[in-house]
Design a protein around this motif. Structure first.
Motif, short mmCIF file in Angstrom:
data_model
loop_
_atom_site.label_atom_id
_atom_site.label_comp_id
_atom_site.label_asym_id
_atom_site.label_seq_id
_atom_site.Cartn_x
_atom_site.Cartn_y
_atom_site.Cartn_z
N TRP A 88 0.81 -0.99 -0.03
CA TRP A 88 0.15 -0.02 0.04
C TRP A 88 1.06 1.25 -0.01
N VAL A 89 0.66 2.25 -0.83
CA VAL A 89 1.17 3.36 -0.99
C VAL A 89 0.13 4.49 -0.23
N HIS A 90 0.65 5.13 0.98
CA HIS A 90 -0.33 5.87 1.63
C HIS A 90 0.05 7.41 1.04
N GLU A 91 0.83 7.64 0.83
CA GLU A 91 1.17 9.06 0.04
C GLU A 91 1.69 8.93 -1.14
N PRO A 92 0.82 9.10 -2.15
CA PRO A 92 1.39 8.89 -3.56
C PRO A 92 2.48 10.07 -3.85
N ARG A 93 3.52 9.99 -4.62
CA ARG A 93 4.37 10.84 -5.18
C ARG A 93 4.12 11.52 -6.41
N PRO A 94 4.81 12.54 -6.71
CA PRO A 94 4.94 13.06 -8.16
C PRO A 94 5.28 11.88 -9.17
N GLY A 95 4.57 11.64 -10.34
CA GLY A 95 4.85 10.53 -11.15
C GLY A 95 4.30 9.30 -10.81
N HIS A 96 3.54 9.09 -9.73
CA HIS A 96 3.03 7.76 -9.42
C HIS A 96 1.88 7.96 -10.20
N PRO A 97 1.20 6.68 -10.64
CA PRO A 97 0.20 6.46 -11.46
C PRO A 97 -1.17 7.22 -11.01
N LEU A 98 -1.36 7.37 -9.62
CA LEU A 98 -2.69 8.06 -8.95
C LEU A 98 -2.27 8.78 -8.25
N ASP A 99 -2.91 9.94 -7.88
CA ASP A 99 -2.93 10.95 -7.06
C ASP A 99 -3.46 10.69 -5.66
N ARG A 100 -4.16 9.57 -5.25
CA ARG A 100 -4.72 8.98 -3.99
C ARG A 100 -4.06 7.82 -3.55
N PRO A 101 -4.21 7.64 -2.29
CA PRO A 101 -3.64 6.40 -1.70
C PRO A 101 -4.06 5.21 -2.69
N PHE A 102 -2.90 4.19 -3.14
CA PHE A 102 -3.26 3.04 -3.84
C PHE A 102 -2.20 1.99 -3.58
N ALA A 103 -2.34 0.76 -4.28
CA ALA A 103 -1.40 -0.12 -3.81
C ALA A 103 -0.37 -0.54 -5.10
N TRP A 104 0.77 -1.01 -5.00
CA TRP A 104 1.52 -1.50 -5.94
C TRP A 104 1.11 -3.14 -6.04
N ALA A 105 0.82 -3.66 -6.92
CA ALA A 105 0.47 -5.02 -6.79
C ALA A 105 1.26 -5.87 -7.95
N THR A 106 1.38 -7.35 -7.51
CA THR A 106 1.71 -7.96 -8.74
C THR A 106 0.52 -8.73 -9.10
N ILE A 107 0.04 -8.88 -10.37
CA ILE A 107 -1.13 -9.26 -10.70
C ILE A 107 -0.91 -10.30 -11.69
N LYS A 108 -1.58 -11.68 -11.38
CA LYS A 108 -1.47 -12.80 -12.51
C LYS A 108 -2.69 -12.80 -13.42
N LEU A 109 -2.54 -12.26 -14.54
CA LEU A 109 -3.74 -12.21 -15.49
C LEU A 109 -4.24 -13.56 -15.74
N ASP A 110 -5.59 -13.75 -15.80
CA ASP A 110 -6.11 -15.08 -16.35
C ASP A 110 -5.64 -15.65 -17.55
N GLY A 111 -5.10 -16.66 -17.53
CA GLY A 111 -4.38 -17.19 -18.67
C GLY A 111 -2.68 -17.12 -18.81
N ALA A 112 -2.52 -16.35 -17.59
CA ALA A 112 -0.86 -15.81 -17.63
C ALA A 112 -0.28 -16.94 -16.70
N ASP A 113 1.17 -17.13 -16.90
CA ASP A 113 1.60 -18.09 -15.70
C ASP A 113 2.76 -17.21 -14.99
N THR A 114 2.95 -15.85 -15.44
CA THR A 114 3.85 -14.87 -14.51
C THR A 114 2.79 -13.72 -14.30
N SER A 115 3.21 -12.73 -13.20
CA SER A 115 2.52 -11.66 -12.76
C SER A 115 3.24 -10.51 -13.38
N LEU A 116 2.48 -9.36 -13.53
CA LEU A 116 3.01 -8.20 -13.84
C LEU A 116 2.51 -7.19 -12.64
#
Ligand SMILES: [Zn+2]
Length: 300
Positions: A83-111
């Motif tokens: 969880w990112v409590h205080e986003p910094r300039p350049g972060h994709p969102l200007d509100r608290p958000f999370a960086w996450a590893t996501i395994k898309l359906d059908g994929a064997d690795t996460s992005l």
């Protein structure tokens, strides 16, 4: 300039103000081109796994990947998050958000991508997420603005309206209430009188045929003080009570009104307070509530 420790420190900035152009190679190029079109693809390895984002070489074996591209997702499952409590300039969102590893359906690795979940409790490994696409896409990983948790609930207004078909015994009782009369049933075998009127005696099983007309006066046998509002109640707190109509052996549940809640007692004598006669229907709503008669309490 000297730092606190005395060492010389200089601040350097590495920046390419005009933009830094590099070629992507065919594999990443395909991935980004598909993103621009609103699709997410992975590449199949020689061993059959699907890498997302695609790579030119299988990190597990070092072999070149195949030329087979596989559309994955778009939904996926969070495998880890921070969880990112205080986003910094350049972060994709200007509100608290999370960086996450996501395994898309059908994929064997996460992005890795940003997830807009509102609050940390809304996200954990296993949470299903969907991409939120940017309106104008130009072939960059940021064509996906971020991911958002799957919609798992909605708030919907529920209203159930139904008609209750009164059976023979209850119908008899309600029809009489519609005339301002309480009808009880008297058991011919054991003599018990039941109100509302019922078709058989719970004591001895006898079929009840004898109807008795009961007065609208009775005695409170037990009661409860309610602190939550009820549209039928006079005020809060209000009292609901078991009321034994005179001549009956089984109590009726009804509201008690016309008396402060704390003054209601077991043994208190009450009488039905009827709504105006022109409003009567075959319903217990004809009785607004029972109110004290002022008679001396009854020994129960
Ligand atoms: Zn009986």
């Amino acid at each position: 300039m000297p730092s606190e420790s005395g060492a010389l420190v200089a601040r350097h900035v590495l920046e390419f103000p005009g933009g830094y152009t590099r070629t992507t190679g065919p594999v990443i190029g395909r991935f980004l081109t598909e993103l621009r079109a609103g699709r997410i693809v992975g590449v199949r390895t020689a061993e059959g796994r699907v890498l997302v984002p695609p790579l030119e070489y299988d990190p597990a074996t070092g072999d070149a990947v195949t030329s087979e591209y596989v559309e994955v997702g778009p939904a996926g499952t969070v495998t880890a998050c921070a969880w990112v409590h205080e986003p910094r300039p350049g972060h994709p969102l200007d509100r608290p958000f999370a960086w996450a590893t996501i395994k898309l359906d059908g994929a064997d690795t996460s992005l890795v991508h940003a997830v807009d979940a509102g609050n940390p409790k809304a996200l954990s490994p296993g949470t299903r997420v969907w991409p939120v696409w940017r309106q104008d896409r130009d072939g960059q990983i940021t064509d996906i603005s971020h991911f958002a948790p799957e919609v798992t609930k909605i708030v919907s207004h529920v209203r159930a309206e139904y008609r209750l078909q009164a059976g023979g015994a209850l119908g008899t009782f309600l029809e009489a209430i519609g005339r301002g009369v309480f009808i009880g049933g008297a058991c011919a075998t054991c003599g018990q009188v039941y109100v509302p009127f019922r078709g058989s005696c719970p004591e001895c099983g006898t079929v009840i045929t004898e109807q008795v007309e009961l007065p609208d006066t009775g005695t409170i046998t037990t009661f409860a003080i309610n602190n939550l509002p009820d549209p039928r109640a006079p005020e809060v707190p209000f009292v609901s009570a078991y009321i034994l109509l005179d001549g009956s052996d089984s109590p009726l549940i009804a509201l008690v009104g016309g008396v402060p809640a704390h003054e209601v007692r077991q043994g208190m004598r009450v009488r039905a307070e009827w709504i105006p006669r022109e409003e009567w229907t075959p319903s217990l709503a004809n009785v607004r509530w029972f109110a004290p008669t002022g008679e001396p309490d009854v020994e129960l």
